[in-house]
Enzyme design. Structure first.
Site, mmCIF file in Angstrom:
data_model
loop_
_atom_site.group_PDB
_atom_site.id
_atom_site.type_symbol
_atom_site.label_atom_id
_atom_site.label_comp_id
_atom_site.label_asym_id
_atom_site.label_seq_id
_atom_site.Cartn_x
_atom_site.Cartn_y
_atom_site.Cartn_z
ATOM 1 N N GLU A 280 0.818 -1.206 0.000
ATOM 2 C CA GLU A 280 0.000 0.000 0.000
ATOM 3 C C GLU A 280 0.855 1.260 0.000
ATOM 4 O O GLU A 280 0.432 2.318 -0.454
ATOM 5 C CB GLU A 280 -0.952 -0.007 1.213
ATOM 6 N N HIS A 301 5.965 -27.064 -0.752
ATOM 7 C CA HIS A 301 5.289 -28.159 -1.449
ATOM 8 C C HIS A 301 4.245 -27.641 -2.433
ATOM 9 O O HIS A 301 3.440 -28.404 -2.950
ATOM 10 C CB HIS A 301 4.636 -29.100 -0.427
ATOM 11 N N LYS A 414 -13.907 1.620 -4.649
ATOM 12 C CA LYS A 414 -14.899 2.133 -3.695
ATOM 13 C C LYS A 414 -15.917 3.031 -4.389
ATOM 14 O O LYS A 414 -17.098 3.018 -4.076
ATOM 15 C CB LYS A 414 -14.218 2.930 -2.574
HETATM 16 O O1 PA5 Z 1 -3.135 2.115 5.790
HETATM 17 C C1 PA5 Z 1 -4.219 2.602 5.560
HETATM 18 O O2 PA5 Z 1 -4.439 3.824 5.662
HETATM 19 C C2 PA5 Z 1 -5.406 1.741 5.195
HETATM 20 O O3 PA5 Z 1 -5.040 0.410 5.006
HETATM 21 C C3 PA5 Z 1 -6.476 1.822 6.277
HETATM 22 O O4 PA5 Z 1 -5.913 1.407 7.490
HETATM 23 C C4 PA5 Z 1 -7.682 0.960 5.950
HETATM 24 O O5 PA5 Z 1 -8.199 1.310 4.712
HETATM 25 C C5 PA5 Z 1 -8.767 1.114 7.016
HETATM 26 O O6 PA5 Z 1 -9.113 2.448 7.154
HETATM 27 P P1 PA5 Z 1 -10.021 3.001 8.333
HETATM 28 O O7 PA5 Z 1 -9.274 2.845 9.613
HETATM 29 O O8 PA5 Z 1 -10.260 4.428 8.004
HETATM 30 O O9 PA5 Z 1 -11.267 2.168 8.329
#
Ligand code: PA5
Length: 427
Positions: A280, A301, A414
């Site tokens: 990410e 495996h 989204k």
């Molecule tokens: O690292 C990040 O910002 C994302 O992976 C968020 O943690 C994830 O999308 C969850 O977001 P939120 O805490 O707003 O629900």
């Protein structure tokens, strides 16, 4: 303290002599800038000092809150997704504390089956507490799981008793905060200056761990110790810079996947945390290494075949755990089962032999192998590992030339989903 080490094995040399040293030298200003505290990322560096969000007073406060849950709770549900649940789940699964409530994970899927199973599983517990963790309380998965579990608690305990069983961790001033105020839920803080995947050293990661019975004082000390090390180690010795440079060089030499490989399945969720942090943070602008993992020896495996003889697209980062913290010895056997050559041998040694053999076979094939050697799998070392990888991820993104702290790409699906679900304002 320098118990965590990083080595590099390149038996069919990918790197030219001196190439890594040159890269590290050239990257030294990047390390210096990061350590000095970059102005452009001030909004995202609340995790950097450790003490800003996980100082001794905050840790004591979280331990007090956790003690209340541990006093009579026999199940605790962590509701969250991505950065909101990965770190605590990684720690709980790796350390598996023996006392304390069962820890369940929800709000990380929209599967009807999973939700139904969670509700069914909860019926077997007497005293349930929940914590909904969401920085931006618009995330669908935790939002809808929170509602389901609130209703479940209210039905079982009545509104007043349910309210005292509900924690929520969010940004002050958020809609989640307001929901807590309106209904008497306990509100914990998701620090403004910390993004989800960097949130291990805050209420987000530490509170569920404390409820599970993990020693969060030691965990945060591990983070602090690694921070001190990385902030003071000169560039040419800096373990995080070396890791970031090696990744970057692997990319330049055409590798596109980094595989974290380990021989302890208790690290399965740690690997998931690592995958999130790097994927990410770094996978943007058409760049970045794709992080994957191999939980060996099982995966040898299956994907082992690909690694040994498939497309040469990956390099490996092995996690070596040095402490013999378990011992299971093969009993002697009079019945001929053809495993007599292992009589009296310890599983620990057999596993370690498999690990070394894997590195030998893969490196012989020409796969560059990094080895992160850690002294043990305990709270302190895990704290060090969390901090190490976050810091290295930040450096790695800088070398790749991308913003380590945003994630614009996750918004694409989204948009369609919210529009099709009829969310007001979505188009
Ligand atoms: O690292 C990040 O910002 C994302 O992976 C968020 O943690 C994830 O999308 C969850 O977001 P939120 O805490 O707003 O629900």
């Amino acid at each position: 303290m320098k118990d965590i080490t990083l080595s590099y094995l390149d038996r069919k040399p990918v790197l030219a002599p001196g190439e890594l040293e040159e890269k590290v030298k050239a990257a030294a200003p990047v390390l210096a800038a990061v350590v000095a505290g970059e102005e452009q990322y001030q909004d995202s560096l609340g995790w950097f000092s450790v003490d800003e969000a996980a100082g001794p007073e905050r840790v004591d406060f979280l331990l007090e809150q956790a003690a209340r849950v541990r006093a009579d709770g026999d199940a605790f549900v962590v509701i969250g997704i991505g950065g909101s649940n990965q770190a605590s789940r990684a720690a709980v699964k790796a350390l598996r504390p023996k006392d304390g409530p069962a820890i369940l994970w929800a709000g990380n899927t929209i599967s009807a089956c999973e939700m139904a199973r969670t509700l069914e599983e909860l019926d077997q517990y007497k005293s349930i507490y929940i914590d909904c963790i969401a920085k931006n309380f618009e995330t669908l998965e935790p939002g809808i799981a929170f509602r389901m579990l609130r209703h479940y608690l209210e039905k079982r305990y009545g509104e007043a008793d349910a309210a005292r069983r509900i924690f929520a961790t969010g940004t002050p001033g958020s809609t989640l905060h307001q929901l807590c105020k309106d209904n008497g839920y306990t509100f914990l803080e998701f620090p403004e200056r910390i993004g989800g995947r960097y949130s291990i050293g805050s209420d987000v990661g530490l509170f569920p761990m404390a409820v599970a019975g993990i020693d969060i004082k030691t965990m945060t000390q591990g983070m602090r110790d690694m921070r001190d090390r990385l902030f003071s180690e000169p560039a040419e010795e800096n373990i995080a810079l070396k890791y970031a440079c090696l990744r970057n060089l692997m990319y330049d030499h055409g590798f596109r996947l980094e595989m974290m490989a380990f021989f302890e399945p208790r690290l399965d969720y740690f690997a998931k945390w690592w995958i999130q942090a790097f994927a990410e943070s770094e996978g943007k602008e058409g760049k970045g290494l794709y992080p994957v993992c191999a939980s060996d020896s099982e995966d040898l495996h299956s994907i082992g075949q690909f690694i040994q003889q498939g497309s040469p697209i990956l390099f490996e980062t092995f996690i070596e755990v040095r402490q013999r913290d378990f011992s299971v010895v093969m009993p002697e056997e009079t019945k001929k089962d053809y495993f007599q050559y292992l009589d009296g041998k310890d599983f620990w040694d057999i596993n370690d032999t498999a690990r070394k053999a894997t590195i030998e076979a893969h490196s012989e094939r020409g796969i560059p192998c990094l080895n992160l050697s850690v002294p043990a799998l305990d709270a302190h070392t895990l704290g060090e590992m969390f901090y190490f990888f976050l810091f290295a991820c930040y450096l790695s993104c800088k070398l790749t030339g991308v913003n380590p702290f945003d994630q614009p790409g996750v918004e694409a699906y989204k948009g369609y989903m919210f529009k099709n679900l009829g969310k007001p304002g979505a188009n």
